[in-house]
Scaffold this active site. Sequence first.
Site, PDB file in Angstrom:
ATOM      1  N   VAL A  65       0.833  -1.198   0.000  1.00 29.34           N
ATOM      2  CA  VAL A  65       0.000   0.000   0.000  1.00 29.34           C
ATOM      3  C   VAL A  65       0.873   1.256   0.000  1.00 29.34           C
ATOM      4  CG1 VAL A  65      -1.745   1.248   1.334  1.00 29.34           C
ATOM      5  CG2 VAL A  65      -1.716  -1.236   1.372  1.00 29.34           C
ATOM      6  N   CYS A  66       0.403   2.291  -0.685  1.00 32.91           N
ATOM      7  CA  CYS A  66       1.006   3.623  -0.587  1.00 32.91           C
ATOM      8  C   CYS A  66      -0.138   4.632  -0.629  1.00 32.91           C
ATOM      9  CB  CYS A  66       2.032   3.852  -1.696  1.00 32.91           C
ATOM     10  SG  CYS A  66       1.324   3.962  -3.346  1.00 32.91           S
ATOM     11  N   ALA A  67       0.134   5.860  -0.975  1.00 34.86           N
ATOM     12  CA  ALA A  67      -0.914   6.882  -0.992  1.00 34.86           C
ATOM     13  C   ALA A  67      -1.857   6.715  -2.186  1.00 34.86           C
ATOM     14  CB  ALA A  67      -0.302   8.276  -0.999  1.00 34.86           C
ATOM     15  N   THR A  93      -4.118   4.389  -0.058  1.00 34.23           N
ATOM     16  CA  THR A  93      -4.877   4.797   1.122  1.00 34.23           C
ATOM     17  C   THR A  93      -5.882   5.897   0.790  1.00 34.23           C
ATOM     18  OG1 THR A  93      -3.110   6.321   1.760  1.00 34.23           O
ATOM     19  CG2 THR A  93      -3.110   4.161   2.820  1.00 34.23           C
TER      20      THR A  93
END
Length: 191
Positions: A65-67, A93
């Site tokens: 996961v990242c932004a 996210t």
Amino acid sequence: MTTPTTLGPGEARTRLHELTVIDVRTPGEYAGGHVPGALNVPLDHIRRALPDIRRAAEHGDVLVVCASGARSENACRILADHRIPAATLSGGTTAWAADGHELHRAQDPTRATWGMERQVRFTAGTVVLLGLLLGVLIHPAFQILSAGIAVGLVFSALTNTCGMAAILAKLPHNRPRPADLDHTLAELRAR
């Protein structure tokens, strides 16, 4: 080059209990809000964590996961190069929160910083303004700073990479504390 497998926020939410979630954002971004249960291994430290991620992948699926999904796709490619299967959270996210899913926040709120995209926009805008201002007040050659940022932004968009983000990630407020990363790797080993 293969495209990493993606999970949408809804599917990831229903499978969260069976996934090892790795958040590859900077520690400051992670502290600002992350997928519940996610472990923070910043992208520039992913190679150090390969043995522990491999071990976790042997026991269940790994979700990166990242932004927004760009850094997690890069991390998934690195993992794939080392024969470690992983999926990325589609939209990161940002999409997770937009779907109404809860984000956990760090216990230490002083650790939270701006997201990397916001840091890049601020830095790029500041350098462009500085180049224009110095070009008017001192010498027109300073406008090369502004042109350099423009070229960098176009290159960033075409390649889906960001050199400025890589440089900003090295600033102290974006770096993991050694004890934090060691703790995260120990948690990965325990899975």
